[in-house]
Design an enzyme around this catalytic site. Structure first.
Site, PDB file in Angstrom:
ATOM      1  N   CYS A 117     -24.037-102.278  -3.616  1.00 30.70           N
ATOM      2  CA  CYS A 117     -22.909-102.144  -4.539  1.00 30.70           C
ATOM      3  C   CYS A 117     -21.583-102.077  -3.779  1.00 30.70           C
ATOM      4  CB  CYS A 117     -23.122-100.955  -5.466  1.00 30.70           C
ATOM      5  SG  CYS A 117     -22.026-100.986  -6.917  1.00 30.70           S
ATOM      6  N   HIS A 217     -28.154-101.756  -7.846  1.00 29.09           N
ATOM      7  CA  HIS A 217     -28.609-100.489  -7.259  1.00 29.09           C
ATOM      8  C   HIS A 217     -30.135-100.485  -7.143  1.00 29.09           C
ATOM      9  CE1 HIS A 217     -24.899 -98.090  -7.019  1.00 29.09           C
ATOM     10  NE2 HIS A 217     -24.493 -98.906  -7.984  1.00 29.09           N
ATOM     11  N   GLU A 219     -31.985 -98.766  -5.291  1.00 26.11           N
ATOM     12  CA  GLU A 219     -32.523 -97.412  -5.122  1.00 26.11           C
ATOM     13  C   GLU A 219     -32.850 -96.760  -6.462  1.00 26.11           C
ATOM     14  OE1 GLU A 219     -28.329 -96.575  -6.211  1.00 26.11           O
ATOM     15  OE2 GLU A 219     -29.356 -98.114  -5.030  1.00 26.11           O
TER      16      GLU A 219
END
Length: 242
Positions: A117, A217, A219
């Site tokens: 990001c 994202h 994660e």
């Protein structure tokens, strides 16, 4: 004791510098979403948090095997020669300075790098690129950042033959939360993933061992650690070769 090559690769994670409350304390703290740490751990790496303060250069990152530039606040637009847009967030000069230095150092020593990001935007600007400061003005929607603290779901097409395609396949749905995006692409950077509305969702630096950026994202979905696993594997190979 096993050999050094048997240890999990050490993956540095950049952090926020924020006013935080924990335990009995209310203070400035270097913090990061736990999901990043869990993703690195699940991929076989040893996560180490890097504060947004320090002397980061090629000579001082040699103990790392890989690096994650994490998401976060908007980059100061003066770094890419623009005046602030009304929607652009308050500059965070300490974090900008630390992460630009880390990105430059990682590229200089060919340290495997995953830029997430804001991290992808840092990578692009470090290499001479620029940003759109408010993507909804281009796309006409808030799909990439539907609400505060809410991820948008974005379908992404991966470029054939790219490193990202080799990791994620031809198409993938990703979790996005960004109102800025890449405009002019930096020197040596190749776009390797786009959304249907034309937003750049992934880049890579082909001349590097492993330098990949995603606007999403990864994660956030700890059940899909493919990008983190690719980073850890690149870090493991680099350490073995050294």
């Amino acid at each position: 004791m096993g050999s050094s090559d048997s240890r999990p690769p050490v993956i540095g994670l950049t952090t926020y510098l924020e006013h935080a409350t924990f335990g009995i304390w209310e203070t400035e703290a270097a913090v990061l979403h736990r999901e990043y740490v869990e993703s690195v751990r699940a991929a076989g790496g040893n996560a180490v948090l890097l504060p947004p303060i320090g002397d980061w250069r090629a000579e001082t990152v040699g103990w790392l095997d890989g690096l994650v530039l994490s998401g976060g606040a908007d980059i100061d637009p003066t770094r890419y020669g623009q005046a602030p847009h009304p929607t652009t967030g308050t500059p965070q000069p300490l974090r900008d300075a630390a992460e630009f230095a880390l990105a430059e150092a990682a590229l200089a020593v060919d340290l495997p790098l995953l830029a997430v990001c804001r991290g992808m935007q840092v990578l692009n600007v470090v290499l001479g690129g620029t940003l759109h400061q408010h993507t909804p003005e281009l796309t006409g929607t808030n799909d990439h950042q539907p609400e505060v603290a809410m991820y948008g779901k974005t379908e992404v097409a991966l470029s054939p033959g790219s490193r990202l395609e080799s990791i994620l396949g031809k198409r993938v749905q990703v979790a996005c939360h960004h109102h800025q995006s890449l405009d002019r692409i930096g020197t040596g950077v190749v776009v390797s993933a786009t959304a249907a509305d034309g937003t750049v969702e992934g880049v890579e630096v082909p001349s590097a061992r492993f330098a990949v950026g995603v606007q999403s994202h990864p994660e956030h979905n700890t059940d899909d650690i493919r990008l983190f696993a690719a980073l850890v594997e690149a870090a493991r190979r680099r350490r073995a070769e050294r």
